[in-house]
Enzyme design. Sequence first.
Site, PDB file in Angstrom:
ATOM      1  N   GLY A   9       0.833  -1.204   0.000  1.00  0.00           N
ATOM      2  CA  GLY A   9       0.000   0.000   0.000  1.00  0.00           C
ATOM      3  C   GLY A   9       0.865   1.251   0.000  1.00  0.00           C
ATOM      4  O   GLY A   9       2.028   1.240  -0.421  1.00  0.00           O
ATOM      5  N   ILE A  11       2.291   3.056   2.442  1.00  0.00           N
ATOM      6  CA  ILE A  11       3.493   3.074   3.279  1.00  0.00           C
ATOM      7  C   ILE A  11       4.582   2.179   2.688  1.00  0.00           C
ATOM      8  O   ILE A  11       5.736   2.571   2.535  1.00  0.00           O
ATOM      9  CB  ILE A  11       3.157   2.597   4.712  1.00  0.00           C
ATOM     10  CG1 ILE A  11       2.160   3.565   5.354  1.00  0.00           C
ATOM     11  CG2 ILE A  11       4.409   2.395   5.533  1.00  0.00           C
ATOM     12  CD1 ILE A  11       2.689   4.426   6.443  1.00  0.00           C
ATOM     13  N   CYS A 123       2.485   7.174  12.627  1.00  0.00           N
ATOM     14  CA  CYS A 123       3.025   8.390  12.003  1.00  0.00           C
ATOM     15  C   CYS A 123       2.891   9.564  12.962  1.00  0.00           C
ATOM     16  O   CYS A 123       3.835  10.339  13.164  1.00  0.00           O
ATOM     17  CB  CYS A 123       2.332   8.676  10.676  1.00  0.00           C
ATOM     18  SG  CYS A 123       0.540   8.784  10.753  1.00  0.00           S
ATOM     19  N   ASN A 277       2.542  12.231   6.595  1.00  0.00           N
ATOM     20  CA  ASN A 277       2.374  11.112   7.527  1.00  0.00           C
ATOM     21  C   ASN A 277       3.103   9.869   7.034  1.00  0.00           C
ATOM     22  O   ASN A 277       3.668   9.121   7.821  1.00  0.00           O
ATOM     23  CB  ASN A 277       0.885  10.824   7.759  1.00  0.00           C
ATOM     24  CG  ASN A 277       0.100  10.659   6.482  1.00  0.00           C
ATOM     25  OD1 ASN A 277       0.314  11.381   5.524  1.00  0.00           O
ATOM     26  ND2 ASN A 277      -0.800   9.690   6.454  1.00  0.00           N
TER      27      ASN A 277
END
Lengths: 302, 340
Positions: A9, A11, A123, A277
Amino acid sequence: MRCAIIGSGNIGTDLMIKMLRSEVLELVALVGIDPQSDGLARARSLGVQGPHEGPQWVLDHASEIDMIFDATSAYVHVRHYKQYAEAGIVAVDLTPAARGPKVIAAVNLEEHLNSPNINMVTCGGQATTPMVYAVRRAIETLPYAEMVSTIASKSAGPGTRQNIDEFTKTTSQALREIGGAETSKAIIVLNPAEPPIMMRNTVFAALPEGSDHSAVIESIYAMEKTVQSYVPGYHLKNRPVIEAGPFKTPGGDVPHRAVVLLEVEGAGDYLPAYAGNLDIMTAAAMKVGEAVAASRVSEARL
Amino acid sequence: MTTIDYRLIDSTLRDGSHAISHQYYAEDVIRIVKGLDAAGVQVIEIAHGDGLGGSSFNYGFSAVPEKELIAAACDVTDQAKIACLLLPGIGIVDDLREVGALGVKVARIATHCTEADISEQHIKAAKELGMEAIGFLMMAHMNSPEGLVEQALLMQSYGADTLYIADSAGAMTTEDVRRRVNALVSALEIPVGVHAHNNLSMAVANSIAAYEEGAVNLDGTSAGLGAGAGNCPTEILAAVSTKYGINTGVDPLKLMDLAEEIVRPMMPRQQVIDRAGLILGYAGVYGSFLLHSQRAAERYGVSQAEILLELGRRKVVGGQEDMIIDVALELARKHAEQEV
């Protein structure tokens, strides 16, 4: 060290792009579960293996992997973390599962380098715990600290959304365990505005009677520089302020509070700059991964 | 027993908490719950104004822990069900469990009107605890009827028993409400409700319009006590409904007594639509920013109206009270630069 990233995904894909620049960490594969995912396609186009068999692929290839970075979700990490440890693979956990000791790169980077499982908190935790710690080190006790994290809706993937309780609980714990607050609270807000807003984080810290306010402010500015050394887009959006109360906090009544207004501009590696983030999480994970690798190298030399 | 045409949910002890900066005490709660219960109100919502777990620097600390207040309410209610509100990101499933044990029967799970998918954990948990789960989409003026339907269907799929839209900024016209409620009633299998605010002086009219479009749940607060210029006043809604021939099952006169004799005397300020309140509705800004922006304006010597307008431009959503300080500091800095 030979590394795999699990989770293709937002991240995981952002982390992949950072890792390909590393001189210490060698990326073996980005592992997903959806063969059609954008992240896996991106991996293949960059010459990185992109299997879609999920955590099982890693366990099947355990002899080729020294360290994994888990960018799935807390549930998935909880299901598999013991298997990684049994296979002798170090796990850097980017979900809020919090199975291993928590590490905030700017505060306790060196503390848990030998642990088989290291948790990167959240984050918001990576963004705000350093400032809680910065206040704490300037005063005698910090009765209560609070963080509010607002992220652009577009930068919150399904993992974050399904894990929202884990986010607040794990972040709040980090404010106490690593930030040094006696009591704490964490809040997350998603904002759908277009164009997307930059990640914003606010830290409120309870200042007891007799706190040295100028020392608090000085410590906050110093911490801004420390975090910037690995997250260049991290900055104070406004000057830190001390506001007069009184405030009836869960840690007791205090006469003042410090307010630290932060913004995190992402490096734009995968998602655009608003997704600070992602950036603060993946930059912190890189910092930890490289520190683990360095400690293993120095151990091998001994 | 005659059937009622819509169910009334009173939020004096939740949304009203904003207007008194979350300074409710158990004796206030007991008097208000008894009054609402005796008047026949079907559901009474109690929590910090920002929902369970809202007590904080960002939203204001509660004078008394909300769970003590909820326990007191559950003890004295006779026919009314006690409800709570929870915003995922602020409150957690553990909070639902605790208030479930105290006797709370209805959980309203509130998200911004585009973020329904953060409510899955909490709606499912409420159902597992045997509560009625109400999905509650806030700041509904910021999403289209079609967009709201999409979000509402998600909440319905998680198991929500009822779906509410909240005009949290008091920014909707009657037409805005009609289009949204109409779309939701057509698309959903579950009943629909509307929570109105009075910043544009539309709360009662919008609630009646919502009923005419098929909403069967309406919210009010006694004397309109609530965020911004206030909520739909429960006693006025009941009185107007009676004039329309709508059967509410509540006694308007008893609600008037409660508002006049118990709630108004404890209000630090009456709910009027002054400039700041009107700007909230006009600029579409979350109602609970009212008192926070007033304090920041005083502290940093800037105009409250300017703060609210800038927040509207930034499209901040409910929960971003920290941005009030951010905007106030920026305005103060700009003014200082202009003076040099």
